[in-house]
Design a protein around this motif. Structure first.
Motif, PDB file in Angstrom:
ATOM      1  N   GLN A  10       0.690  -1.182  -0.066  1.00 47.81           N
ATOM      2  CA  GLN A  10       0.004  -0.074  -0.143  1.00 47.81           C
ATOM      3  C   GLN A  10       0.832   1.345   0.216  1.00 47.81           C
ATOM      4  O   GLN A  10       0.637   2.172  -0.752  1.00 47.81           O
ATOM      5  N   VAL A  11       1.916   1.101   0.768  1.00 51.57           N
ATOM      6  CA  VAL A  11       2.754   2.418   0.934  1.00 51.57           C
ATOM      7  C   VAL A  11       3.615   2.553  -0.478  1.00 51.57           C
ATOM      8  O   VAL A  11       3.535   3.661  -0.822  1.00 51.57           O
ATOM      9  N   LYS A  12       3.734   1.483  -1.016  1.00 51.77           N
ATOM     10  CA  LYS A  12       4.417   1.653  -2.288  1.00 51.77           C
ATOM     11  C   LYS A  12       3.630   2.561  -3.420  1.00 51.77           C
ATOM     12  O   LYS A  12       4.242   3.454  -4.152  1.00 51.77           O
ATOM     13  N   ILE A  13       2.169   2.177  -3.387  1.00 55.08           N
ATOM     14  CA  ILE A  13       1.580   2.900  -4.274  1.00 55.08           C
ATOM     15  C   ILE A  13       1.366   4.277  -3.925  1.00 55.08           C
ATOM     16  O   ILE A  13       1.530   5.333  -4.390  1.00 55.08           O
ATOM     17  N   LEU A  14       1.436   4.709  -2.506  1.00 56.36           N
ATOM     18  CA  LEU A  14       1.133   6.025  -2.168  1.00 56.36           C
ATOM     19  C   LEU A  14       2.528   6.840  -2.336  1.00 56.36           C
ATOM     20  O   LEU A  14       2.615   8.149  -2.439  1.00 56.36           O
ATOM     21  N   GLN A  15       3.747   6.301  -2.185  1.00 59.22           N
ATOM     22  CA  GLN A  15       4.840   7.032  -2.644  1.00 59.22           C
ATOM     23  C   GLN A  15       4.854   7.405  -3.719  1.00 59.22           C
ATOM     24  O   GLN A  15       5.721   8.437  -4.272  1.00 59.22           O
ATOM     25  N   LYS A  16       4.186   6.958  -4.708  1.00 60.45           N
ATOM     26  CA  LYS A  16       4.150   7.461  -6.381  1.00 60.45           C
ATOM     27  C   LYS A  16       3.804   9.280  -6.237  1.00 60.45           C
ATOM     28  O   LYS A  16       4.154   9.748  -6.900  1.00 60.45           O
ATOM     29  N   TYR A  17       3.031   9.415  -5.052  1.00 61.28           N
ATOM     30  CA  TYR A  17       2.371  10.967  -5.002  1.00 61.28           C
ATOM     31  C   TYR A  17       3.146  11.635  -3.866  1.00 61.28           C
ATOM     32  O   TYR A  17       3.426  12.581  -3.978  1.00 61.28           O
TER      33      TYR A  17
END
Length: 438
Positions: free
Chosen positions: A356-363
């Protein structure tokens, strides 16, 4: 029937002493934000009629109305001309005015829908055009520099800026609707789970005018309320409430649980307003996003997974009937087959927070695994048809036979129902006036 007095206290700090008089002109079943806003609108329009609101829990606004992200949506996403679009835009304006009038705290913190890949830009521009068609206020497209000015820690190549988007405690709003309703003379009964709606066959003793209150609503304890007309706003149980008065079993409600993460307080400086991804039309939900809360916390997520219980907020909550009904429903089977990989990825991210964090790190690249912790969950009442399609707009239904002219069911009031609640209430009141000749 036994007279009953009910007392309840809500965590928002409100308490009411409520009495069920047993008979009324209009009964509203469901004490969520749609039921409460509708009851409030109806009693304001018709002060000479008697109204009773029935809620199965001991508290109001306990489920979807008390387990949502708290966003005041502006109306960008929805199909131009749809009820969803019209009611959201109107509802947001009414919500801000209502909060001002009642002194309910809110924050117009805005929202960025951020493109991080070139392929998302065309979809972002299409969203912008859709928002303009929906008459959303103050929309603009901004570049990477504009993103950094609005959200210093956010990275993207283009964003849709919606400064009209805000945040509020929708539970507090719902309870304020309840106070308005009660102050206008309405009665609220908690702990009343409606299990049957039927027409009376004989007049109760002491009622010389005959069947003045011909509709009987019974609960699981054997108690009953008599009325002339019924409005149901059952949320996660809207399909079952419709079925007990003989309506179609579709659309079917399938519960989807959304699990949020929470940003640790010392990292709350990373987020100023709502940050959303550009939605992918291949998938049924909006994707994970960043949501500041009115209490100062920041929620991240949610994912979307099948809940094994209609009010199951924890991973291991299970109800055999709810699970079996969902699993055997042809519509859910088709939805799962069409979105199998998406569903697997949602479940994976729910278990492994690093994903989940990996996706959030895109932003927010500065976000780390150690900056987050598990947060609350909510359950969304998703209406599905037998073809596996999400029912994306409002659905109303009446009873059959004699009940047909006495009952109106709100079978689907999809997100953003909280934002739209005052506008939805006006529409429902209009519908009742036509159907019931109030």
């Amino acid at each position: 029937m036994r007279a009953a007095v009910f007392v309840f206290k809500r965590f928002c700090g409100s308490s009411f002493r409520l009495q069920n008089r047993g008979v009324c002109d209009v009964a509203v079943v469901g004490g969520g934000i749609v039921g409460l806003s509708s009851a409030r609108e109806l009693i304001i329009r018709h002060p000479n009629l008697s109204f009773t609101l029935l809620e199965k829990e001991n508290e109001l606004a306990l489920h979807q109305s008390g387990h949502n992200s708290g966003v005041i949506h502006s109306g960008i996403y929805y199909t131009p001309g749809s009820l969803k679009a019209q009611l959201c835009v109107k509802g947001a304006s009414l919500a801000y005015k209502y909060c001002d009038d009642k002194g309910i705290p809110y924050k117009r913190c805005g929202k960025l829908i951020v493109a991080v890949e070139r392929e998302e830009i065309s979809r972002l521009k299409a969203l912008y055009e859709r928002g303009l068609q929906n008459n959303v206020k103050d929309l603009s497209l901004i570049d990477a520099r504009g993103i950094r000015e609005r959200e210093p820690y956010c990275r993207g190549i283009m964003a849709l800026d919606s400064p009209y988007t805000g945040i509020v405690d929708w539970c507090l709003v719902a309870l304020t609707y309840a106070k308005d309703f009660q102050n206008a003379g309405g009665s609220i009964v908690t702990g009343f789970e409606a299990s049957d709606i039927s027409m009376a066959t004989e007049s109760p003793a002491g009622e010389p005018e005959g069947l003045k209150y011909p509709v009987i609503i019974r609960n699981t304890k054997g108690e009953e309320v008599r009325c002339r007309y019924v409005l149901t706003c059952g949320g996660l149980y809207s399909d079952r409430l419709s079925a007990i008065s003989g309506c179609s079993t579709e659309p079917r409600i399938v519960p989807f649980r959304g699990d949020y993460l929470v940003l640790k307080p010392e990292k709350s400086y990373l987020i100023k307003g709502n940050i959303y991804p550009v939605p992918d039309p291949r998938f049924p939900f909006l994707g994970v996003h960043f949501t500041p809360r009115i209490d100062g916390s920041v929620w991240l997520g949610p994912n979307a997974v099948l809940a094994f219980k209609r009010e199951g907020y924890n991973l291991f909550d299970f109800n055999a009937k709810d699970f079996t009904d969902a699993l055997l429903f042809r519509g859910l089977q088709k939805l799962v087959l069409k979105n199998l990989l998406y569903g697997i990825s949602e479940m994976y991210r729910g278990v492994f927070l690093g994903a989940q964090v990996k996706i959030l790190q895109k932003y927010i690249p500065e976000l780390g695994r150690s900056d987050i912790m598990r947060g609350p969950s909510g359950v969304r009442a998703q209406a599905l048809d037998s073809g596996g399609n999400l029912v994306d707009d409002f659905v109303f239904d009446g009873g059959v036979g004699e009940l047909g002219g006495r009952v109106l069911h709100v079978r689907n009031a999809p997100s953003p129902a909280a934002t739209s609640s005052l506008a939805i209430a006006e529409m429902i009141a209009d519908e009742l006036e036509v159907r019931f000749n109030l």
